[in-house]
Design a protein around this motif. Structure first.
Motif, PDB file in Angstrom:
ATOM      1  N   ILE A  11       0.877  -1.174   0.000  1.00  0.00           N
ATOM      2  CA  ILE A  11       0.000   0.000   0.000  1.00  0.00           C
ATOM      3  C   ILE A  11       0.911   1.220   0.000  1.00  0.00           C
ATOM      4  CG2 ILE A  11      -1.827   1.237   1.225  1.00  0.00           C
ATOM      5  CD1 ILE A  11      -2.516  -1.350   2.682  1.00  0.00           C
ATOM      6  N   SER A  12       0.523   2.269  -0.703  1.00  0.00           N
ATOM      7  CA  SER A  12       1.331   3.486  -0.666  1.00  0.00           C
ATOM      8  C   SER A  12       1.310   4.045   0.756  1.00  0.00           C
ATOM      9  CB  SER A  12       0.792   4.531  -1.650  1.00  0.00           C
ATOM     10  OG  SER A  12      -0.366   5.148  -1.140  1.00  0.00           O
ATOM     11  N   PRO A  13       2.389   4.665   1.203  1.00  0.00           N
ATOM     12  CA  PRO A  13       2.466   5.141   2.591  1.00  0.00           C
ATOM     13  C   PRO A  13       1.314   6.050   3.003  1.00  0.00           C
ATOM     14  CG  PRO A  13       4.627   5.244   1.581  1.00  0.00           C
ATOM     15  CD  PRO A  13       3.660   4.867   0.495  1.00  0.00           C
ATOM     16  N   TYR A  14       0.929   6.991   2.167  1.00  0.00           N
ATOM     17  CA  TYR A  14      -0.129   7.927   2.550  1.00  0.00           C
ATOM     18  C   TYR A  14      -1.490   7.237   2.601  1.00  0.00           C
ATOM     19  CZ  TYR A  14       3.562  11.274   1.875  1.00  0.00           C
ATOM     20  OH  TYR A  14       4.742  11.940   1.984  1.00  0.00           O
ATOM     21  N   HIS A  15      -1.739   6.372   1.644  1.00  0.00           N
ATOM     22  CA  HIS A  15      -2.987   5.612   1.640  1.00  0.00           C
ATOM     23  C   HIS A  15      -3.018   4.664   2.840  1.00  0.00           C
ATOM     24  CE1 HIS A  15      -6.648   4.262  -0.192  1.00  0.00           C
ATOM     25  NE2 HIS A  15      -6.221   3.005  -0.254  1.00  0.00           N
TER      26      HIS A  15
END
Length: 147
Positions: free
Chosen positions: A37-41
């Motif tokens: 998962i992308s860090p911000y998501h």
């Protein structure tokens, strides 16, 4: 926020990785990468599901372990600070005092005064829900599953 089975499983795996206080020094970005998962998501989803950000969750887990180590009384406050993953005694003490309500040394003195049998914690240190259930009479439950 509705999540699919795979996304929820990944978030639970990430929570487990963040819970590994002693073994893991993974950054939030590393954990997000491991669960794809992308860090911000990841941060947004984690907070939506668990009610706290990954960083807040990690600090909570570290402080929970610190409380256990301080109650055991086998470690100094500095040793506990390093054991649970804080690199600064000042930041550990400040976080502990802010979230627990007393400095670690005062907590250790107070808790050690309550401990009567080595290796066992008194009822005052057991979570409230367990103490309530533990003090109910045996006939309070109709079956073992209800307990």
């Amino acid at each position: 926020m509705l999540l699919g089975h795979v996304a929820l499983r990944n978030l639970c795996r990430a929570r487990d990785l963040l819970s590994e206080v002693r073994e893991s020094r993974l950054s939030i970005e590393d954990v997000a990468r491991q669960v794809a998962i992308s860090p911000y998501h990841f941060i947004r989803q984690f907070e939506a599901v668990f009610g706290v950000t990954p960083h807040q969750y990690r600090i909570r887990r570290r402080l929970d372990l610190a409380k256990q180590l301080l109650a055991a009384g086998n470690h100094s406050v500095t040793d506990v600070c390093m054991e649970v993953g804080f690199s600064s005694l000042g930041s550990f003490s400040a976080q502990f005092a802010q979230r627990i309500g007393v400095p670690p040394s005062a907590y250790q003195r107070r808790v050690r005064a309550l401990v009567q049998v080595p290796g066992r914690l008194p009822w005052e240190l057991v979570p409230g829900c367990l103490t309530l259930m533990g003090r109910l009479p045996p006939g309070a439950f109709r079956s073992f599953r209800e307990a």
